[in-house]
Design an enzyme around this catalytic site. Structure first.
Site, short mmCIF file in Angstrom:
data_model
loop_
_atom_site.label_atom_id
_atom_site.label_comp_id
_atom_site.label_asym_id
_atom_site.label_seq_id
_atom_site.Cartn_x
_atom_site.Cartn_y
_atom_site.Cartn_z
N HIS A 244 7.05 -6.27 9.40
CA HIS A 244 6.47 -6.25 8.07
C HIS A 244 6.11 -4.79 7.77
O HIS A 244 5.80 -4.02 8.68
CB HIS A 244 5.20 -7.12 8.11
CG HIS A 244 4.55 -7.38 6.80
ND1 HIS A 244 3.77 -6.45 6.17
CD2 HIS A 244 4.54 -8.48 6.00
CE1 HIS A 244 3.31 -6.96 5.03
NE2 HIS A 244 3.77 -8.20 4.90
N ASP B 212 1.49 -8.22 16.45
CA ASP B 212 1.13 -8.67 15.11
C ASP B 212 1.26 -10.20 15.09
O ASP B 212 2.36 -10.74 15.07
CB ASP B 212 2.07 -8.01 14.08
CG ASP B 212 1.98 -8.64 12.69
OD1 ASP B 212 1.20 -9.59 12.50
OD2 ASP B 212 2.71 -8.16 11.80
N GLN C 167 1.69 -14.45 11.74
CA GLN C 167 2.38 -15.74 11.56
C GLN C 167 2.25 -16.65 12.77
O GLN C 167 2.31 -17.86 12.63
CB GLN C 167 3.88 -15.52 11.26
CG GLN C 167 4.17 -14.75 9.98
CD GLN C 167 3.73 -15.49 8.72
OE1 GLN C 167 3.51 -16.71 8.72
NE2 GLN C 167 3.58 -14.75 7.64
N LYS D 222 -4.17 -17.11 6.83
CA LYS D 222 -2.98 -17.89 7.19
C LYS D 222 -3.34 -18.99 8.19
O LYS D 222 -2.49 -19.74 8.65
CB LYS D 222 -1.90 -16.97 7.76
CG LYS D 222 -1.39 -15.95 6.74
CD LYS D 222 -0.13 -15.27 7.22
CE LYS D 222 0.08 -13.90 6.64
NZ LYS D 222 0.59 -13.85 5.29
N CYS E 206 8.14 -8.04 2.06
CA CYS E 206 7.59 -6.82 2.69
C CYS E 206 8.33 -6.47 3.97
O CYS E 206 7.73 -5.97 4.92
CB CYS E 206 6.09 -6.96 2.96
SG CYS E 206 5.12 -7.18 1.46
#
Lengths: 140, 417
Positions: free
Chosen positions: B134, B211, B214, B237, B375
């Site tokens: 991202h 990261d 998600q 999220k 992104c």
């Protein structure tokens, strides 16, 4: 017919569609019917900023009347820009500059389209007016 | 005091879960039922979270870590309790949890403070990321490179959507100082083997960041098991409010890192000549923090923990498989990352159909998906596309949602061809 009268006519046309499917089918058909765009003008300098899809807008002036050509890689946007060109093609720079700026909302696009699409349409309208402004200054 | 509600395990039922999410019963464009398939962008919030925030403001709102009145002490206790709930959720210690605004701020914090800590030693060194990052895990590192004279190395993505691990092996050598990688790609839905990549980083003497924006919602996370130095994610999220995120940093690394921003709470003493900083994690939380956010996040985690995670995973896995197979049945369909197991995320392009048109017409039918570059512009270039349509599921997604999506998609493609 003046631009003003054309807007009203287009407004009625849009209001006459019974549902979203027919409304979009119309926009898509108008987009598909747009005159072929000269590939020479598929350049960044003719791109309209502020649209999610790519939109190119080129203009020329002949006998005091402005001629626009447009292209987009997305069909609905192409239809919307084609509708705008129906309003503004072969008009004088003065007529274009005097056209109402609230035409995006008057056509009911804001209620039919989400905010960012209405914004994209507003960007196209701004670009059309900028071309007209440039031509009006050259003439003066 | 806000609930420390008892944890009761219930059998998983997506349909009954939906009753806890008021927004899922709303309609759009008049009377069209909402089919929400944009969960990778943000998840909806259950009543447990909405109520916890309201309760906080009704009963316990005061500034934290400042002054000793009763409500302030209660707010501080709730805020620190949230930190311990988060720590427990990802297998960390409480002092390893920094509250941030979200994943993006977490990465920026690490990039900035870590680079300051490393100082001039970074000149001529390398930072490794992947082609599927991202922008939030690209730009901060480009800024570090500009500042320090380090250079960026990018692990390639294979045509099937997996990471080229052979390429990773050649890139992660002794000149590398940091490896920053996405756990689950927000565009492809592919899950990277972060344990292996973090172990490569460790062997090369480099720091590592994962990261987890998600992954946090789709699989149980244990940061010690992953073996990373840093792990970042956003609350929103994970059924929690927006504006709250988490940075996990290994205690000994966090303790050495200088502050990111200066301000209240992050100090022990200030004179005009000299300021001494507080210990981690407070050192990294300058100013009044997002208290309702932290408390909302704790409520989300508590709520999520009442569900049987393995059943949620099974449910999401089954829906993912079905979504992929529905998509594949459409003529001219091109799935990005065709060879991977999709963690609830499918990105696709359909021949002769622009993603934006698809998004507009699906929206008219109540189906909310995302269209655009997500992104991840370098990844778009890698696959030779400028935008895709992306559908993503959550625990509350049902087969009925996918039925509606399928029907709407077929109708849309018919209209556009």
């Amino acid at each position: 017919m003046t631009i003003e009268q054309n807007i009203t006519k287009m407004q009625h046309e849009f209001d006459s569609f019974p549902d979203w499917e027919e409304r979009y089918a119309h926009i898509i058909a108008v987009g598909k019917g747009l005159a072929p765009y000269n590939e020479e003008y598929l350049k960044d300098e003719f791109k309209v900023k502020g649209c999610q899809s790519q939109v190119w807008l080129h203009s020329s002036i002949n006998g005091g009347r402005v001629r626009f050509e447009a292209e987009s890689d997305a069909l609905i946007v192409k239809g919307l820009v084609a509708l705008l060109l129906r309003l503004f093609n072969d008009r004088t720079p003065k007529e274009i500059l005097e056209a109402p700026v609230d035409l995006v909302s008057r056509l009911g696009f804001e209620q039919h389209l989400s905010q960012n699409r209405a914004n994209g349409l507003a960007s196209m309208l701004k670009q059309i007016k900028l071309y007209a402004l440039a031509y009006s200054m050259v003439k003066a | 005091m806000i609930n420390t509600q008892t944890i009761v395990r219930e059998p998983f039922n997506a349909q009954s879960l939906r009753a806890q999410f008021p927004i899922l019963s709303r309609t759009v464009h008049g009377s069209v039922p909402l089919v929400y398939l944009d969960n990778a962008a943000t998840s909806q919030k259950p009543l447990a979270v909405i109520n916890a925030i309201a309760e906080y403001y009704k009963h316990s709102n005061a500034n934290v870590h400042r002054g000793g009145h009763a409500v302030g002490a209660e707010a501080t206790a709730l805020y620190e309790d949230a930190r311990s709930v988060v720590a427990g959720f990802i297998g960390a210690q409480q002092n390893e949890i920094v509250f941030t605004k979200g994943t993006t701020e977490g990465i920026n914090l690490v990039a900035s403070s870590w680079a300051t800590m490393m100082g001039s030693s970074l000149r001529g060194r390398s930072i490794v990321i992947t082609e599927m990052e991202h922008h939030a895990n690209i730009v901060p590192w480009q800024m570090v490179c500009e500042r320090t004279g380090a250079s960026l190395r990018v692990i390639r993505v294979n045509e099937d959507g997996t990471l080229d691990l052979e390429h990773a092996k050649t890139l992660i050598d002794e000149t590398v100082s940091f490896v920053s990688i996405v756990h689950v790609s927000n565009t492809l839905g592919v899950t990277n083997d972060v344990r292996v990549l973090c172990s490569m980083a460790r062997d090369a003497g480099a720091f590592s960041l994962v990261d987890g924006a998600q992954s946090i919602v789709h699989q149980p996370i244990n940061v010690k098991d992953i073996g990373c130095d840093f792990f970042v994610f956003s609350g929103h999220k994970l059924y929690a409010p927006t504006g709250i995120g988490v940075l996990y940093g290994r205690a000994d690394v966090l303790e050495k890192m200088p502050p990111y921003q200066g301000g209240g709470a992050m100090i022990t003493s200030v004179t005009f000549e000299h300021t001494s900083y507080n210990d981690a994690p407070i050192r990294f939380e300058a100013g009044t923090p997002n208290m309702e956010g932290a408390i909302g996040l704790a409520a989300a985690i508590r709520w999520f923990s009442t569900l049987d995670r393995s059943l949620v995973c099974e449910h999401e896995h089954a829906l993912s498989l079905r979504m992929i197979s529905d998509l594949k049945s459409i003529d001219g369909m091109r799935l990005l990352g065709p060879g991977v197991e999709h963690a609830g995320i499918a990105s696709f392009v359909i021949e002769g159909v622009h993603a934006q048109d698809l998004g507009i017409l699906l929206d008219e039918q109540g189906v909310a998906i995302r269209t655009g570059h997500h992104c991840t512009m370098p990844l778009m270039r890698r696959f030779g596309v400028t935008s895709t349509a992306r559908a993503s599921i959550a625990a509350y997604t049902t087969d009925q949602d996918l039925d509606a999506f399928s029907t709407a998609l077929l109708r849309t493609v018919r209209m556009l061809r």
